[in-house]
Design an enzyme around this catalytic site. Structure first.
Site, PDB file in Angstrom:
ATOM      1  N   TYR A 152      47.471  33.373  32.762  1.00 45.07           N
ATOM      2  CA  TYR A 152      47.724  34.285  31.636  1.00 45.07           C
ATOM      3  C   TYR A 152      46.492  35.170  31.393  1.00 45.07           C
ATOM      4  O   TYR A 152      46.605  36.387  31.242  1.00 45.07           O
ATOM      5  CB  TYR A 152      48.099  33.517  30.354  1.00 45.07           C
ATOM      6  CG  TYR A 152      48.258  34.456  29.172  1.00 45.07           C
ATOM      7  CD1 TYR A 152      49.397  35.253  29.048  1.00 45.07           C
ATOM      8  CD2 TYR A 152      47.239  34.598  28.221  1.00 45.07           C
ATOM      9  CE1 TYR A 152      49.531  36.161  28.005  1.00 45.07           C
ATOM     10  CE2 TYR A 152      47.367  35.503  27.173  1.00 45.07           C
ATOM     11  CZ  TYR A 152      48.516  36.277  27.061  1.00 45.07           C
ATOM     12  OH  TYR A 152      48.634  37.182  26.041  1.00 45.07           O
ATOM     13  N   ARG A 199      39.079  31.838  19.379  1.00 41.31           N
ATOM     14  CA  ARG A 199      38.842  32.344  18.019  1.00 41.31           C
ATOM     15  C   ARG A 199      40.142  32.600  17.249  1.00 41.31           C
ATOM     16  O   ARG A 199      40.242  32.308  16.061  1.00 41.31           O
ATOM     17  CB  ARG A 199      38.032  33.647  18.084  1.00 41.31           C
ATOM     18  CG  ARG A 199      37.572  34.124  16.713  1.00 41.31           C
ATOM     19  CD  ARG A 199      37.250  35.603  16.739  1.00 41.31           C
ATOM     20  NE  ARG A 199      38.386  36.400  17.131  1.00 41.31           N
ATOM     21  CZ  ARG A 199      38.356  37.714  17.356  1.00 41.31           C
ATOM     22  NH1 ARG A 199      37.212  38.356  17.239  1.00 41.31           N
ATOM     23  NH2 ARG A 199      39.439  38.369  17.701  1.00 41.31           N
ATOM     24  N   ARG A 209      52.660  31.404  18.223  1.00 43.34           N
ATOM     25  CA  ARG A 209      52.268  31.560  19.623  1.00 43.34           C
ATOM     26  C   ARG A 209      51.171  30.549  19.901  1.00 43.34           C
ATOM     27  O   ARG A 209      50.372  30.232  19.035  1.00 43.34           O
ATOM     28  CB  ARG A 209      51.702  32.960  19.896  1.00 43.34           C
ATOM     29  CG  ARG A 209      52.521  34.061  19.323  1.00 43.34           C
ATOM     30  CD  ARG A 209      51.779  35.371  19.439  1.00 43.34           C
ATOM     31  NE  ARG A 209      51.960  35.964  20.758  1.00 43.34           N
ATOM     32  CZ  ARG A 209      51.299  37.039  21.166  1.00 43.34           C
ATOM     33  NH1 ARG A 209      50.388  37.593  20.396  1.00 43.34           N
ATOM     34  NH2 ARG A 209      51.552  37.547  22.349  1.00 43.34           N
ATOM     35  N   PHE A 269      28.959  49.834  28.373  1.00 46.35           N
ATOM     36  CA  PHE A 269      30.387  49.599  28.183  1.00 46.35           C
ATOM     37  C   PHE A 269      30.800  48.173  28.576  1.00 46.35           C
ATOM     38  O   PHE A 269      31.603  47.539  27.893  1.00 46.35           O
ATOM     39  CB  PHE A 269      31.160  50.647  28.998  1.00 46.35           C
ATOM     40  CG  PHE A 269      32.632  50.419  29.089  1.00 46.35           C
ATOM     41  CD1 PHE A 269      33.461  50.653  28.009  1.00 46.35           C
ATOM     42  CD2 PHE A 269      33.197  49.976  30.277  1.00 46.35           C
ATOM     43  CE1 PHE A 269      34.833  50.443  28.102  1.00 46.35           C
ATOM     44  CE2 PHE A 269      34.568  49.766  30.380  1.00 46.35           C
ATOM     45  CZ  PHE A 269      35.383  50.005  29.281  1.00 46.35           C
TER      46      PHE A 269
HETATM   47  C1  PS7 Z   1      40.724  49.441  29.476  1.00 46.54           C
HETATM   48  C2  PS7 Z   1      38.588  49.216  28.122  1.00 46.54           C
HETATM   49  C3  PS7 Z   1      34.408  45.166  32.422  1.00 46.54           C
HETATM   50  C4  PS7 Z   1      34.926  44.001  34.634  1.00 46.54           C
HETATM   51  C5  PS7 Z   1      44.155  46.490  25.096  1.00 46.54           C
HETATM   52  C6  PS7 Z   1      37.607  44.780  28.775  1.00 46.54           C
HETATM   53  C7  PS7 Z   1      45.249  41.780  25.020  1.00 46.54           C
HETATM   54  C8  PS7 Z   1      40.108  40.561  25.287  1.00 46.54           C
HETATM   55  O1  PS7 Z   1      44.903  38.571  23.083  1.00 46.54           O
HETATM   56  O2  PS7 Z   1      44.408  42.628  21.040  1.00 46.54           O
HETATM   57  O3  PS7 Z   1      46.203  40.361  21.948  1.00 46.54           O
HETATM   58  O4  PS7 Z   1      44.576  38.989  20.634  1.00 46.54           O
HETATM   59  O5  PS7 Z   1      42.194  41.468  20.554  1.00 46.54           O
HETATM   60  C9  PS7 Z   1      40.441  47.722  27.645  1.00 46.54           C
HETATM   61  C10 PS7 Z   1      36.030  43.244  32.578  1.00 46.54           C
HETATM   62  C11 PS7 Z   1      44.072  45.145  27.164  1.00 46.54           C
HETATM   63  C12 PS7 Z   1      39.144  42.847  28.963  1.00 46.54           C
HETATM   64  C13 PS7 Z   1      43.312  42.140  26.506  1.00 46.54           C
HETATM   65  C14 PS7 Z   1      41.828  47.297  27.638  1.00 46.54           C
HETATM   66  C15 PS7 Z   1      36.381  43.263  31.164  1.00 46.54           C
HETATM   67  C16 PS7 Z   1      45.423  44.673  26.944  1.00 46.54           C
HETATM   68  C17 PS7 Z   1      39.597  42.941  27.549  1.00 46.54           C
HETATM   69  C18 PS7 Z   1      42.014  46.311  26.522  1.00 46.54           C
HETATM   70  C19 PS7 Z   1      37.876  43.448  30.972  1.00 46.54           C
HETATM   71  C20 PS7 Z   1      45.487  43.185  27.196  1.00 46.54           C
HETATM   72  C21 PS7 Z   1      41.346  42.402  23.427  1.00 46.54           C
HETATM   73  C22 PS7 Z   1      40.649  41.891  27.300  1.00 46.54           C
HETATM   74  O6  PS7 Z   1      42.571  42.744  22.768  1.00 46.54           O
HETATM   75  O7  PS7 Z   1      43.723  40.568  22.324  1.00 46.54           O
HETATM   76  C23 PS7 Z   1      39.947  48.746  28.396  1.00 46.54           C
HETATM   77  C24 PS7 Z   1      35.159  44.104  33.171  1.00 46.54           C
HETATM   78  C25 PS7 Z   1      43.457  45.958  26.300  1.00 46.54           C
HETATM   79  C26 PS7 Z   1      38.247  43.669  29.526  1.00 46.54           C
HETATM   80  C27 PS7 Z   1      44.622  42.355  26.249  1.00 46.54           C
HETATM   81  C28 PS7 Z   1      42.335  41.688  25.518  1.00 46.54           C
HETATM   82  C29 PS7 Z   1      41.481  42.564  24.895  1.00 46.54           C
HETATM   83  C30 PS7 Z   1      40.992  41.630  25.837  1.00 46.54           C
HETATM   84  P1  PS7 Z   1      44.931  39.585  21.976  1.00 46.54           P
HETATM   85  P2  PS7 Z   1      43.234  41.876  21.569  1.00 46.54           P
HETATM   86 MN    MN Z   2      48.386  40.197  23.212  1.00 47.76          MN
HETATM   87 MN    MN Z   3      43.190  39.793  18.139  1.00 48.18          MN
END
Ligand code: PS7
Ligand code: MN
Ligand code: MN
Ligand code: MN
Ligand code: MN
Ligand code: MN
Length: 359
Positions: A152, A199, A209, A269
């Protein structure tokens, strides 16, 4: 210093930044300060994935419809004028989906190789999210084994890392060797997502969930609901320690990954979220508040972490060492994971010592 020039922006470009600011607390500023070559591609990548996640997180959406939207989102992102139904989704970020046509218009202008990466990751993530959303209903609303849990995390964060790394290398802002070490990229995503899942345990519980795998929590309580009962607090603490230990195993690979970044804006970043994650892990570690509230690191700490993560690998290693030591200090010898946590913190410190030996 912002890399944007609002006087040269089209209305749909402005709209994209509006939804970026609206939907992201932590990513908005670092994305806007990215190298101009990647600023817009990464902003759009973020908005597309944020759109997917808004659908995934909407627990009022009919499951069949949710599955449909998740599996076809990669087609929607190519359809001129596509927007989400005005009545839904029932999520805080719904505005983004109601005006998604603006994001689609800007996606059309992205250089072909960047566009293909965004599209490929969207296809894979949407299908992965759909698998889990459908399975949850047949599986006591949650994840079973540790392998399922990590798969997941791969779909929702490992794939984000894969897409970003491909964008960094394609734009020559990162060492191409990173592409042959996809395990390092995977650790970057796993570390962020696992910390988020630990968290958010209470928030997710209220939404019915569950991402903590049964393989782990069943050692401490019989039913998932029992985890939140006051009389089981010590068991819940031990379970959360095992979850933290499992997340902490990615920390050294995250530092190794960051050593491969060549551009300062890309370094910032990728480093800021990682520093926030290790600070959050320290905050949630042996903290009973995670089982009844939504806790966050303070604004002051977040501000300091931003400054310490936007210098170089050495200052980020200092952050990791500081928090690894704090986690170690917080350890309770009565906790069944005391020794393993101590060993893992020691391993992080040792790894840092090999990159930056003291004296
Ligand atoms: C393209 C910048 C840098 C190699 C929206 C950044 C949910 C933690 O689980 O809503 O719904 O509570 O708080 C970001 C690796 C992804 C992972 C991911 C896209 C780092 C949609 C971030 C962010 C890779 C799927 C938090 C993963 O959201 O989570 C860009 C390198 C999105 C990164 C989800 C989660 C982000 C997350 P939840 P949140
Ligand atoms: Mn989600
Ligand atoms: Mn969240
Ligand atoms: Mn979410
Ligand atoms: Mn619009
Ligand atoms: Mn979450």
């Amino acid at each position: 210093v912002h890399k944007r020039d609002p006087s040269k922006e089209t209305p749909t470009e402005k709209s994209c930044f509006h939804y970026l600011n609206l939907t992201s607390r932590s990513f908005s500023s670092v994305i806007q300060e990215l190298n101009p070559e990647l600023l817009m591609p990464v902003c759009l990548f973020y908005l597309v994935l944020r759109g997917l996640d808004t659908i995934e997180d909407d627990m009022t959406l009919d499951l069949k419809l949710k599955e449909e939207h998740l599996r076809h989102f990669d087609e929607y992102m190519e359809q001129d004028g596509w927007t989400f139904d005005k009545n839904g989704p029932n999520e805080k970020d719904r505005e983004l989906l109601v005006h998604f046509d603006d994001i689609i218009a800007e996606l059309k202008k992205v250089k072909r190789p960047y566009y293909e990466i965004i599209k490929d990751i969207t296809t894979k993530m949407g299908n992965g999210m759909a698998d889990y959303a459908v399975n949850a209903e047949h599986n006591a609303n949650g994840v079973d084994t540790i392998a399922d849990y990590e798969l997941y995390c791969h779909y929702v964060a490992g794939l984000v890392g894969e897409g970003l790394t491909r964008l960094f290398v394609e734009s020559k802002l990162a060492n191409p060797q990173l592409l042959v070490r996809m395990d390092l990229t995977e650790s970057m995503g796993q570390f962020l997502q696992k910390t988020n899942i630990i968290r958010d345990v209470h928030e997710d519980f209220l939404d019915k969930r569950r991402f903590w795998p049964k393989e782990i929590w069943s050692k401490y309580v019989d039913e998932w609901d029992d985890m939140f009962k006051l009389e089981n607090r010590e068991k819940a603490m031990q379970c959360s320690s095992e979850m933290v230990l499992n997340a902490l195993k990615h920390a050294d690979e995250c530092l190794f990954y960051m050593a491969g970044i060549r551009d300062q804006s890309v370094f910032n970043f990728v480093a800021i979220p990682q520093s926030m994650a290790i600070a959050t892990l320290e905050l949630v570690y042996r903290n009973p508040a995670i089982f009844d509230s939504h806790i966050k690191i303070t604004k002051g700490d977040a501000c300091r972490l931003m400054m310490e993560s936007t210098q170089n690998l050495r200052t980020v290693c200092d952050v990791f060492r500081t928090y690894a030591r704090r986690i170690h200090k917080k350890s309770d010898p009565r906790d069944p994971h005391f020794l393993a946590i101590s060993a893992q913190c020691g391993k992080i410190e040792q790894f840092i010592e090999t990159i930056f030996p003291t004296q």
